[in-house]
Write a protein that holds these residues in place. Structure first.
Motif, PDB file in Angstrom:
ATOM      1  N   GLY A 209       0.816  -1.212   0.000  1.00  9.41           N
ATOM      2  CA  GLY A 209       0.000   0.000   0.000  1.00  9.41           C
ATOM      3  C   GLY A 209       0.844   1.254   0.000  1.00  9.41           C
ATOM      4  O   GLY A 209       0.517   2.239  -0.668  1.00  9.41           O
ATOM      5  N   GLY A 210       1.943   1.223   0.749  1.00  5.74           N
ATOM      6  CA  GLY A 210       2.852   2.371   0.763  1.00  5.74           C
ATOM      7  C   GLY A 210       3.526   2.577  -0.577  1.00  5.74           C
ATOM      8  O   GLY A 210       3.716   3.713  -1.021  1.00  5.74           O
ATOM      9  N   LYS A 211       3.886   1.472  -1.222  1.00  2.00           N
ATOM     10  CA  LYS A 211       4.506   1.582  -2.552  1.00  2.00           C
ATOM     11  C   LYS A 211       3.531   2.176  -3.559  1.00  2.00           C
ATOM     12  O   LYS A 211       3.894   3.036  -4.365  1.00  2.00           O
ATOM     13  CB  LYS A 211       4.961   0.197  -3.029  1.00  2.00           C
ATOM     14  CG  LYS A 211       6.151  -0.370  -2.273  1.00  2.00           C
ATOM     15  CD  LYS A 211       6.525  -1.741  -2.825  1.00  2.00           C
ATOM     16  CE  LYS A 211       7.713  -2.318  -2.057  1.00  2.00           C
ATOM     17  NZ  LYS A 211       8.094  -3.656  -2.549  1.00  2.00           N
ATOM     18  N   TYR A 212       2.269   1.712  -3.504  1.00  2.00           N
ATOM     19  CA  TYR A 212       1.271   2.228  -4.451  1.00  2.00           C
ATOM     20  C   TYR A 212       1.036   3.714  -4.243  1.00  2.00           C
ATOM     21  O   TYR A 212       0.928   4.481  -5.210  1.00  2.00           O
ATOM     22  CB  TYR A 212      -0.038   1.461  -4.285  1.00  2.00           C
ATOM     23  CG  TYR A 212      -1.162   2.004  -5.134  1.00  2.00           C
ATOM     24  CD1 TYR A 212      -1.232   1.723  -6.494  1.00  2.00           C
ATOM     25  CD2 TYR A 212      -2.148   2.826  -4.574  1.00  2.00           C
ATOM     26  CE1 TYR A 212      -2.250   2.239  -7.278  1.00  2.00           C
ATOM     27  CE2 TYR A 212      -3.174   3.342  -5.347  1.00  2.00           C
ATOM     28  CZ  TYR A 212      -3.224   3.042  -6.697  1.00  2.00           C
ATOM     29  OH  TYR A 212      -4.227   3.553  -7.466  1.00  2.00           O
ATOM     30  N   LYS A 213       0.945   4.130  -2.988  1.00  2.00           N
ATOM     31  CA  LYS A 213       0.709   5.545  -2.687  1.00  2.00           C
ATOM     32  C   LYS A 213       1.875   6.404  -3.164  1.00  2.00           C
ATOM     33  O   LYS A 213       1.680   7.493  -3.723  1.00  2.00           O
ATOM     34  CB  LYS A 213       0.502   5.727  -1.191  1.00  2.00           C
ATOM     35  CG  LYS A 213       0.168   7.158  -0.793  1.00  2.00           C
ATOM     36  CD  LYS A 213      -0.080   7.274   0.711  1.00  2.00           C
ATOM     37  CE  LYS A 213      -0.415   8.706   1.088  1.00  2.00           C
ATOM     38  NZ  LYS A 213      -0.657   8.845   2.551  1.00  2.00           N
ATOM     39  N   ALA A 214       3.111   5.912  -2.987  1.00  4.61           N
ATOM     40  CA  ALA A 214       4.284   6.673  -3.422  1.00  4.61           C
ATOM     41  C   ALA A 214       4.348   6.759  -4.939  1.00  4.61           C
ATOM     42  O   ALA A 214       4.643   7.818  -5.508  1.00  4.61           O
ATOM     43  CB  ALA A 214       5.550   6.018  -2.869  1.00  4.61           C
ATOM     44  N   PHE A 215       4.058   5.644  -5.624  1.00  4.48           N
ATOM     45  CA  PHE A 215       4.078   5.649  -7.089  1.00  4.48           C
ATOM     46  C   PHE A 215       2.982   6.551  -7.653  1.00  4.48           C
ATOM     47  O   PHE A 215       3.186   7.254  -8.650  1.00  4.48           O
ATOM     48  CB  PHE A 215       3.910   4.234  -7.636  1.00  4.48           C
ATOM     49  CG  PHE A 215       5.207   3.495  -7.807  1.00  4.48           C
ATOM     50  CD1 PHE A 215       6.203   3.980  -8.648  1.00  4.48           C
ATOM     51  CD2 PHE A 215       5.439   2.307  -7.130  1.00  4.48           C
ATOM     52  CE1 PHE A 215       7.401   3.293  -8.812  1.00  4.48           C
ATOM     53  CE2 PHE A 215       6.628   1.618  -7.280  1.00  4.48           C
ATOM     54  CZ  PHE A 215       7.620   2.109  -8.121  1.00  4.48           C
TER      55      PHE A 215
END
Length: 367
Positions: free
Chosen positions: A290-296
């Motif tokens: 979820g953190g990766k998706y939000k950053a991307f």
């Protein structure tokens, strides 16, 4: 005795292979408006204007060969196709103005968007409005009046404004990449680094660098004392086209051109690529998906706009050089100068929840 400029003073009116009227003017083109007299005698038939100037053989004669007007390229010589071309360009222009104005209004009216990222985005939208307004309205008027002539002073003015605003786009995309880099790689120091004074300094620096590039382009053109042709292979005064019309080329112009490419091309691209290398490395170290998706998703819109801007810009300056067809170069220019500013608001509004929320709240307030 001083050698006179070598001109042929001949005007011929004939019929081209496509049954359109063809005017061939060989001679000193001090005023292209004389050609409109010939075109009015041809009973509204499509006109193909050809103008050629033979370059003088010595420096003294070159000082005489100044032109007062240029001839822009038309997308079609068929008058019946002019309304078909007029409608899509007018529609794209209005959509671009409306979309970018909505982003500016959303950022200014919503306190949640008073952050460096959206401050830079609103300035990018403002630069997009300015860049498309320097080229498309003039082209729309030319289509309606069937007159593709632009004055020497008007051409320099259009070239200067266009260079400033497009360079501002490029500088702002670089600044926005740095903003993303600080936000993702150094989140704890972000409020300290990206303070309001530093953001204002970045905008001012981008404008001054853009103004410098514009003035250097102007100096290169103002130094030209004679032109071998007055036909510009584009629908606007392209800064890359005008130096090619000069009768003389010197080392200093080539040196300035390479310096501009290095400063305004390689350095910003290198900075953006380095920023995204560090951003992607930091995102991959985030444990949760979820953190990766939000950053991307945070930097995805900017990356999409950068790729679109760089891709179309590369197509204009390298694709047109490789192709011998001016029409193909003009199509690439349309993608660069018209389509890219039009797509920017859609990219940011469709992929950004904050922008969509601000536009929704703006709509509620107006209703």
């Amino acid at each position: 005795m001083e050698e006179e400029p070598q001109f042929t003073g001949e005007v011929t009116v004939g019929e081209a292979d496509d049954h359109s009227a063809q005017i061939t003017l060989l001679g000193p083109l001090q005023n292209l408006l004389e050609l409109t007299t010939w075109s009015s005698m041809l009973e509204n038939r499509p006109v193909n204007l050809k103008a050629n100037i033979m370059c003088p053989r010595n420096t003294q004669a070159q000082n005489i060969t100044r032109v007062s007007e240029f001839l822009l390229m038309s997308f079609s010589e068929d008058l019946d196709l002019q309304p078909i071309i007029f409608v899509p360009f007018l529609s794209m222009y209005l959509v671009t103005i409306l979309g970018n104005l909505l982003i500016i209004l959303a950022v200014c009216s919503d306190s949640h968007l008073h952050t460096p990222m959206y401050f830079f985005l609103s300035n990018l939208s403002l630069a997009d409005i300015g860049s498309i307004s320097t080229t498309v309205p003039n082209m729309i008027v030319n289509i309606q009046t069937h007159n593709d002539i632009i004055s020497y002073e008007g051409c320099l003015t259009q070239m200067s404004l266009f260079t400033i605003l497009v360079c501002m786009d490029y500088m702002l995309l670089t600044v926005m990449a740095y903003d993303q880099f600080v936000a993702i790689c150094h989140p704890l120091h972000y409020p300290v680094i990206m303070n309001s004074c530093f953001c204002g300094f970045l905008i001012l620096g981008s404008f001054l660098l853009s103004l410098l590039e514009s003035q250097l382009h102007n100096l290169m053109i103002l130094k030209v004392t004679s032109f071998k042709d007055v036909e510009i292979s584009n629908f606007y005064c392209d800064p890359s086209e005008l130096p090619n019309l000069s009768c003389s080329h010197n080392f200093s112009d080539d040196f300035v051109k390479y310096v501009l490419i290095a400063i305004y091309g390689l350095f910003p691209i290198s900075g953006i690529l380095f920023s995204y290398y560090k951003i992607i490395s930091s995102i991959l170290r985030i444990p949760s998906s979820g953190g990766k998706y939000k950053a991307f998703s945070t930097c995805g819109s900017h990356l999409a706009v950068f790729c679109l801007f760089l891709g179309t810009g590369t197509a204009v300056y390298f694709g047109s050089a490789a192709s011998h067809s001016p029409r193909k170069g003009a199509v690439a220019s349309v993608m660069y100068t018209v389509v890219t500013p039009m797509l920017n608001p859609f990219i940011y509004s469709l992929r950004n929840r904050d922008i969509k929320g601000a536009l929704r709240r703006l709509q509620i307030r107006t209703v």
